[in-house]
Design an enzyme around this catalytic site. Sequence first.
Site, PDB file in Angstrom:
ATOM      1  N   HIS A 114      18.573   6.329 -10.358  1.00 22.50           N
ATOM      2  CA  HIS A 114      18.898   7.535  -9.589  1.00 22.50           C
ATOM      3  C   HIS A 114      18.356   7.397  -8.172  1.00 22.50           C
ATOM      4  CE1 HIS A 114      18.380   9.805 -13.678  1.00 22.50           C
ATOM      5  NE2 HIS A 114      19.579   9.262 -13.604  1.00 22.50           N
ATOM      6  N   ALA A 121      22.365   1.741 -15.310  1.00 18.73           N
ATOM      7  CA  ALA A 121      23.073   2.894 -15.882  1.00 18.73           C
ATOM      8  C   ALA A 121      22.831   4.143 -15.039  1.00 18.73           C
ATOM      9  CB  ALA A 121      22.629   3.137 -17.320  1.00 18.73           C
ATOM     10  N   CYS A 132      19.092   1.952 -18.885  1.00 18.07           N
ATOM     11  CA  CYS A 132      18.541   1.061 -17.861  1.00 18.07           C
ATOM     12  C   CYS A 132      18.797   1.585 -16.455  1.00 18.07           C
ATOM     13  CB  CYS A 132      19.119  -0.340 -18.024  1.00 18.07           C
ATOM     14  SG  CYS A 132      20.867  -0.428 -17.576  1.00 18.07           S
TER      15      CYS A 132
HETATM   16 FE1  CFM Z   1      20.362  14.874 -14.772  1.00 12.12          FE
HETATM   17 FE2  CFM Z   1      20.601  12.625 -15.814  1.00 12.12          FE
HETATM   18 FE3  CFM Z   1      22.520  14.511 -16.009  1.00 12.12          FE
HETATM   19 FE4  CFM Z   1      20.186  14.896 -17.189  1.00 12.12          FE
HETATM   20 FE5  CFM Z   1      21.256  13.572 -19.186  1.00 12.12          FE
HETATM   21 FE6  CFM Z   1      21.693  11.338 -17.876  1.00 12.12          FE
HETATM   22 FE7  CFM Z   1      23.650  13.169 -18.123  1.00 12.12          FE
HETATM   23 MO1  CFM Z   1      22.854  11.758 -20.178  1.00 12.12          MO
HETATM   24  S1  CFM Z   1      18.866  13.848 -15.936  1.00 12.12           S
HETATM   25  S2  CFM Z   1      21.369  16.257 -16.152  1.00 12.12           S
HETATM   26  S3  CFM Z   1      19.748  15.252 -19.211  1.00 12.12           S
HETATM   27  S4  CFM Z   1      21.850  13.339 -14.355  1.00 12.12           S
HETATM   28  S5  CFM Z   1      20.624  11.594 -19.662  1.00 12.12           S
HETATM   29  S6  CFM Z   1      20.679  10.452 -16.220  1.00 12.12           S
HETATM   30  S7  CFM Z   1      23.779  11.051 -18.189  1.00 12.12           S
HETATM   31  S8  CFM Z   1      23.185  13.997 -19.966  1.00 12.12           S
HETATM   32  S9  CFM Z   1      24.602  14.452 -16.642  1.00 12.12           S
END
Ligand code: CFM
Length: 545
Positions: A198, A67, A64
């Site tokens: 984000h 998150a 979500c």
């Molecule tokens: Fe970017 Fe992410 Fe991340 Fe990502 Fe991810 Fe993530 Fe992550 Mo899980 S896009 S690289 S592939 S910040 S889903 S929201 S939490 S691994 S560090």
Amino acid sequence: MAPKRKPATWNPAEIKAEMLKRYPPKVARRRDKQIMINEALANDTPEITANVRTIPGIITMRGCTYAGCKGVILGPTRDIVNITHGPIGCGFYSWLTRRNQTDASGEGDANYMTYSFSTDMQDKDIIFGGEKKLEQAIQEAYDLFHPRAIAVFATCPVGLIGDDIHAVARRMKAKFGDCNVFAFSCEGYKGVSQSAGHHIANNQIFRHVVGENDAKKPGAFQINLLGEYNIGGDGFEIDRILRRCGITNIATFSGNSTYDQFASAHTADLNCVMCHRSINYVADMLETQYGIPWIKVNFIGAGATAKSLRKIAAYFENTELTEQVEAVIAEELPEVEAVRKDVRTRTAGKTAMLFVGGSRAHHYQELFKEIGMQTISAGYEFAHRDDYEGRRVIPHLKVDADSRNIEELTVTPDAQRFRLRRDSEQVQALEAAGLRFKEYEGMVPDMDAGTLVIDDLNQFEAETLVQAFRPDIFCAGIKEKFSMQKLGIPMKQLHSYDSGGPYAGFRGAVNFYREIDRLVNSRVWGYLKAPWQENPELSATYVWE
Ligand code: CFM
């Protein structure tokens, strides 16, 4: 000997048809645009639909908006008290679950990541409003810890009842005088996925924190590393390499970061963007307001790490730096190569599927390529079309009601502090020499023809894919882990890395090669037979029968 796996007998078009056939016609029409066979159409990257709502009833891999904001962007920063305004579950289940590490071993270093702060809203707060309780929580956190900053995160009910968290934050900030208090309207339903979170996080960090500290930091070749979250210690390994090269990292957004790093980010001379999806907004705003250009980097993969270091060196055009970068690469690579060559003898020709977030499904293909493995299917959970097809599609992106919901900050050059780091002539010369600014080409052009690229993959499609192609490894997250393993397929979590890592940089590559070698060559999977494979129907009798 373990029994041999059935070879793949399906082609991508058949498998796509197989998936769509199970859906009602309206759902099939929508999923059709998100399941793409990678084939060049008139020399153009094929188009995929992304960043749209998940269809209700489908078991998605997504998370979500809350998150994405609280967990992903702000989660790894150790000295900001993060208060979840909402019922206790949101705060509790987002606490210490992402394996973002931090180093708080310095004298006097604050680390609030080990605490779960929440207003623990009850029925009465939902009915009469939660602002009072939020104010009390902020006061209590301030009295207990005297932090540099307190951040407030809205959960779904806060938006529904209309608590003005920003007014509370402003009031408390003025009251304290020595603690920056700011809030995020990141209710879980705000967007179609964590991606909206984000954007909301980027906006507020830029508005409330970046630019707060103008003091010049020591060190040459100052960069920010954007979109690196120190999962499993990745950021530690990248920082080790940068330090060896003599490159100064002013701020990481946001692995192993502190409030002061964000506050000083506008003093750096180059932004290096690793995860494009989560942080490109900050990169663009830092460029417009302060004149700092950005380039795309990737420290996942030994080859990609070397390439990224060379890009940074190319930007600074300094002979000493270039020589030092080459010396570091020359020193670090032989050990990596020795492991890679050995592992490759056992992994070459094997296949992988990657369904992760918004950048790793692309970046990790590098590591698999290095050990001779092919990615036959991949996709993001919540990325946008530019992460698939490259940033050149941005002008053509549809702005729908869901994206309109997210604030776009209007950013202008800062009257005092805007300093163009490279003028247009310098940029042109650097581009002529091969360096590309503000550019990300996305995942699809890097994938082989005929591979399946699937956006927002769901449980049913994942199982269909795996049963048809029997990949040697499936990479995704905790929600997928055990269902894949039950199908007899080795599974690697690429969000949390299971208990492993780091996988970034040179030492990380070695860790990854060895881990994948162990997983794809384990014979245990071949012996696995689930009980229902022999007895597909469950039957039982009552004890008195
Ligand atoms: Fe970017 Fe992410 Fe991340 Fe990502 Fe991810 Fe993530 Fe992550 Mo899980 S896009 S690289 S592939 S910040 S889903 S929201 S939490 S691994 S560090």
